[in-house]
Structures are given as structure tokens and as C-alpha cells.
Design an enzyme around this catalytic site. Structure first.
Site, mmCIF file in Angstrom:
data_model
loop_
_atom_site.group_PDB
_atom_site.id
_atom_site.type_symbol
_atom_site.label_atom_id
_atom_site.label_comp_id
_atom_site.label_asym_id
_atom_site.label_seq_id
_atom_site.Cartn_x
_atom_site.Cartn_y
_atom_site.Cartn_z
ATOM 1 N N GLY A 114 75.873 20.197 58.051
ATOM 2 C CA GLY A 114 76.937 21.323 57.874
ATOM 3 C C GLY A 114 76.234 22.627 57.309
ATOM 4 O O GLY A 114 77.109 23.339 56.648
ATOM 5 N N CYS A 118 45.593 30.318 70.058
ATOM 6 C CA CYS A 118 44.693 31.205 69.350
ATOM 7 C C CYS A 118 43.256 30.901 69.780
ATOM 8 O O CYS A 118 42.449 31.936 69.608
ATOM 9 C CB CYS A 118 44.903 31.192 67.919
ATOM 10 S SG CYS A 118 46.723 32.045 67.504
ATOM 11 N N ASP A 157 64.220 20.205 60.707
ATOM 12 C CA ASP A 157 64.138 20.432 62.103
ATOM 13 C C ASP A 157 64.797 22.041 62.418
ATOM 14 O O ASP A 157 65.619 22.328 61.858
ATOM 15 C CB ASP A 157 64.737 19.296 62.963
ATOM 16 C CG ASP A 157 66.394 19.466 63.233
ATOM 17 O OD1 ASP A 157 66.779 20.180 63.645
ATOM 18 O OD2 ASP A 157 66.988 19.105 62.133
ATOM 19 N N ASP A 192 78.687 12.112 61.847
ATOM 20 C CA ASP A 192 79.238 12.826 60.848
ATOM 21 C C ASP A 192 80.145 13.756 61.715
ATOM 22 O O ASP A 192 80.082 14.051 62.671
ATOM 23 C CB ASP A 192 78.237 13.263 59.885
ATOM 24 C CG ASP A 192 77.418 14.185 60.763
ATOM 25 O OD1 ASP A 192 77.115 14.196 61.667
ATOM 26 O OD2 ASP A 192 77.242 15.407 60.137
ATOM 27 N N CYS A 212 45.548 26.694 66.264
ATOM 28 C CA CYS A 212 45.912 26.322 67.459
ATOM 29 C C CYS A 212 45.277 26.652 68.575
ATOM 30 O O CYS A 212 44.500 27.528 68.763
ATOM 31 C CB CYS A 212 47.594 27.172 67.442
ATOM 32 S SG CYS A 212 47.574 28.567 68.243
ATOM 33 N N ASP A 225 69.541 12.605 66.398
ATOM 34 C CA ASP A 225 70.801 12.932 65.563
ATOM 35 C C ASP A 225 71.939 12.082 66.384
ATOM 36 O O ASP A 225 71.911 11.596 67.217
ATOM 37 C CB ASP A 225 71.010 14.282 65.439
ATOM 38 C CG ASP A 225 71.183 15.191 66.858
ATOM 39 O OD1 ASP A 225 71.420 14.370 67.881
ATOM 40 O OD2 ASP A 225 71.086 16.507 67.020
ATOM 41 N N SER A 226 73.067 12.053 65.483
ATOM 42 C CA SER A 226 74.128 11.188 66.119
ATOM 43 C C SER A 226 75.115 11.835 66.938
ATOM 44 O O SER A 226 76.003 11.121 67.467
ATOM 45 C CB SER A 226 74.860 10.906 64.708
ATOM 46 O OG SER A 226 75.507 12.270 64.375
ATOM 47 N N GLY A 227 75.007 13.124 67.238
ATOM 48 C CA GLY A 227 76.133 13.646 68.235
ATOM 49 C C GLY A 227 77.085 14.422 67.280
ATOM 50 O O GLY A 227 77.961 14.994 67.966
ATOM 51 N N GLY A 228 76.910 14.129 66.074
ATOM 52 C CA GLY A 228 78.057 14.713 65.329
ATOM 53 C C GLY A 228 78.088 16.272 65.223
ATOM 54 O O GLY A 228 78.977 17.032 64.996
ATOM 55 N N CYS A 281 44.296 31.214 62.960
ATOM 56 C CA CYS A 281 45.084 30.272 63.260
ATOM 57 C C CYS A 281 44.315 29.287 64.043
ATOM 58 O O CYS A 281 43.428 29.704 64.998
ATOM 59 C CB CYS A 281 46.336 30.902 64.036
ATOM 60 S SG CYS A 281 47.155 29.558 64.735
ATOM 61 N N GLN A 312 78.016 15.825 53.852
ATOM 62 C CA GLN A 312 79.028 16.949 54.293
ATOM 63 C C GLN A 312 79.742 17.553 53.119
ATOM 64 O O GLN A 312 79.574 16.945 52.064
ATOM 65 C CB GLN A 312 79.965 16.710 55.535
ATOM 66 C CG GLN A 312 79.058 16.356 56.784
ATOM 67 C CD GLN A 312 78.418 17.830 57.349
ATOM 68 O OE1 GLN A 312 78.637 18.838 56.905
ATOM 69 N NE2 GLN A 312 77.677 17.434 58.522
ATOM 70 N N HIS A 360 51.761 28.129 69.658
ATOM 71 C CA HIS A 360 51.331 28.748 68.380
ATOM 72 C C HIS A 360 52.502 28.850 67.179
ATOM 73 O O HIS A 360 52.284 28.377 66.047
ATOM 74 C CB HIS A 360 51.170 30.188 68.574
ATOM 75 C CG HIS A 360 50.926 30.975 67.621
ATOM 76 N ND1 HIS A 360 49.876 31.101 66.625
ATOM 77 C CD2 HIS A 360 52.022 31.961 66.629
ATOM 78 C CE1 HIS A 360 49.977 31.758 65.626
ATOM 79 N NE2 HIS A 360 51.154 32.151 65.741
#
Length: 349
Positions: free
Chosen positions: A183, A276, A233, A114, A273, A60-63, A271, A156, A302
Site C-alpha cells: 500500500g 556495457c 521489487d 490483501d 553488465c 504476489d497475491s493479486g491483491g 559497469c 496495510q 543494464h
């Protein structure tokens, strides 16, 4: 995308992260610029070599830190001046500086700088943040120097659908290989978020990735996919894992609960994973009760796998037009109409 803010998904090795089915890791420009510094990462071969993660990385940009560290920054059209949350040193971020840092870090996908406004915010705050985001997007394009990195634009506009549409129109005209919606998940309700997405997502080019930043819970993800969103994310899987909560199709499991003291089965039957497959719920409860660091690690693995299973199933159902079946398959997590009452945390700070 699991969140590796400082170049590491907390407590999870790159090998175990890959085994969860994760294809992209997100890292944070602001945090990496402070520690160890973009020049250090570049000298050590870029983020892939630095982290040992050989799959795609997005920075990400830091915005977002304009919002999350609002008490430590000063904003102008030129950029943002921060007081470092680490040592109080002055840190300046502009569109050009953000892109320069991300070029040095070497992620595969980088984000335009942004301004993320607060919600609720005044009409003036939302307008100014949107105006700056549009102007900064063009400056980011001009500053970008690497053809092997895809620069995404960020839409935004708060909950103002008119501003969102204006921002979208300009960014699409500028032409980016992918687009993000920023945002959101910053204080609005689930209903407000989805109402905004339903009026924004359809205007983004369907032939480019559409990314909803910082979201979210299972119900947020399913609802956003219905609005045309492709990429997500959130720190939710690992943050909840570190705090002894596991996600399952049958609902959330509180891992410290005394009822699990002698449980011989896994966190979630069915599951696949590694947690599990190898460890009982009773043992994982013991790890948390004993303060052993393996407990949060196993719970995080998990949880990441649960989210990858969820989105994998969404992908399976979409081609046949059967996405609504997801509510029957994950009823306690989504509810029959997508009801699931959880906070929607953003990036670790």
C-alpha cells in the site's frame, strides 16, 4: 526482484537475468491466473519449469489489482470480483482462491491476499482495507497447503501509523516466515512514504525478511533500508529501459539524445553488465532510433544490473556502519541527502 508479471521479465532471458546478479523473480498471480491459467502452469511443471528460471520466484497475491484495476472490480469481505481486463470475463479472487492459485503456480514465496487502498483515501477506506487484510491473512494461512512455499503476510494501513501498528501486531501474532509492507508507492510523496516506513519497519521481526512491495527508485531503496527493509521489487529498471532511459551512478542517461550519436564508450564506465562490456552508447542510441528491439533489451539488462550493483554496495556498507557513504558513491542518483525526483511506478497492468 525484477518483475516478470506474466512469467517473463520483458525482453530478458533467464540466462541474462541471472547474469545481472538477480536472485529472485517476481510474477503476478492475477495475470497468470488469466493467461495461461494456474492449471496450465501446474501441468507444465510449475513456474520454474514453465519459465526456465531455476532460482527463487515470488508471486504476489493479486491483491494489488484491487487498487490498480479498481474500475473493474467489486470488493466484499468474501473477496473480489473482477472483470478481466483481457476479455471482460468475470474473475473471482478470495483469500482461498488466491492461495490455491499460488500453490498450483509453485513459487518459493507466496503472498497473503490483501486489499491495497488508494492514497489519498478516506479514513473509512483505509480502515476497511486494513480490517479485511487482517481477516484475509488468517484465511490464507488456513488455506495454504504446501510446506515448500513460504507464505508472507502483508501489512496495510495507508499512512495511518496506528493502523499499520495494529495490522503488524496481529500478523506477527499469527506468525509468518516473512512480512511485507504493502500500500505504498501508490500516490504518496517520498517523505510520506519514509515517515510511514520509519514507524512500521522497526516493529517487524528482525529475524524474518521484510519486504517493501512495489518500490522503487534508488533513493526510495536507500531510505527504506535505513528503516529496516530487506527486499524490494519494481518495474522501474525494465520500464525505463524500454523507454530509452538508463540508470548510472552519474545520473540518468537519455539514450535517444543526439549527443550520444558517436559515443564510443559504454552506457556507464565501470559497469560490469554484458551491455556495457560489449556495446557502445552510440550503437544503443542507433538501435532505439531505428526501432530495433535489441535496444530496449540491452538497456533493460543494464538497468537491472545497476540496481543489483546498488543493493550489493548497500550490503557491503551496512556491516561497518558506513551506509551513508552510498550517497558519495552514487551522488547524481541519490544526491548528498538522498534527493532524487522520480515517479515510483508499481506493477505492470
Amino acid at each position: 526482484m525484477p518483475v516478470g508479471t506474466a512469467g517473463s521479465v520483458k525482453g530478458v532471458t533467464p540466462d541474462h537475468l541471472a547474469r545481472t546478479g538477480s536472485e529472485i523473480m517476481l510474477s503476478n498471480t492475477y495475470h497468470l491466473a488469466l493467461r495461461p491459467g494456474a492449471e496450465v502452469v501446474e501441468a507444465l511443471g510449475g513456474l520454474h519449469a514453465f519459465t526456465g528460471w531455476d532460482r527463487p520466484i515470488l508471486t504476489d497475491s493479486g491483491g494489488y489489482q484491487i487498487f490498480s484495476l479498481a474500475e473493474l472490480n467489486r470488493i466484499s469481505d468474501d473477496g473480489v470480483v473482477f472483470r478481466s481486463h483481457v476479455d471482460g470475463a468475470v474473475v473471482e479472487l478470495s483469500p482461498e482462491r488466491s492461495i490455491d492459485i499460488q500453490n498450483k503456480l509453485g513459487a518459493d514465496i507466496i503472498m497473503a491476499f490483501d486489499q491495497c487502498p488508494p492514497l489519498p483515501g478516506t479514513a473509512e477506506q483505509i480502515y476497511e482495507a486494513t480490517r479485511r487484510t487482517i481477516a484475509w491473512a488468517a484465511r490464507c494461512q488456513r488455506a495454504h497447503r504446501r510446506d515448500d512455499q513460504a507464505l508472507f503476510g502483508i501489512v496495510q494501513g495507508g499512512l495511518d501509523v496506528r493502523l499499520r501498528k495494529q495490522c503488524t501486531d496481529v500478523l506477527v501474532e499469527l506468525g509468518f516466515p516473512g512480512y511485507a509492507i504493502g500500500g505504498l508507492s501508490v500516490g504518496e510523496t517520498h517523505a510520506e512514504m519514509i515517515a510511514c516506513l520509519s514507524q512500521t519497519g522497526p516493529y517487524l521481526p528482525a529475524d524474518r525478511p521484510r519486504y517493501l512491495m512495489g518500490v522503487g527508485t534508488p533513493r526510495d531503496i536507500v531510505a527504506a533500508v535505513k528503516c529496516g527493509i530487506d527486499l524490494f521489487d519494481c518495474v522501474l529498471p525494465t520500464r525505463n529501459g524500454r523507454n530509452a532511459t538508463a540508470f548510472t551512478a552519474g545520473g540518468r542517461v537519455k539514450l535517444r539524445n543526439a549527443a550520444h550519436r558517436t559515443a564510443t564508450g559504454p552506457i556507464e564506465e565501470g559497469c560490469d553488465c554484458c551491455t556495457c562490456a560489449n556495446f557502445s552508447l552510440g550503437y544503443i542510441r542507433h538501435l532505439f532510433m531505428a526501432g530495433e528491439m535489441l535496444g530496449p533489451i540491452l538497456a533493460s539488462i543494464h538497468n537491472i544490473r545497476f540496481f543489483q550493483r546498488l543493493v550489493g554496495r548497500i550490503r557491503d556498507l551496512i556491516p561497518g556502519g558506513k551506509l551513508e557513504r552510498i550517497h558519495m558513491e552514487f551522488p547524481a542518483t541519490l544526491g548528498p541527502t538522498g534527493e532524487e525526483g522520480a515517479d515510483r511506478p508499481r506493477v505492470d497492468v
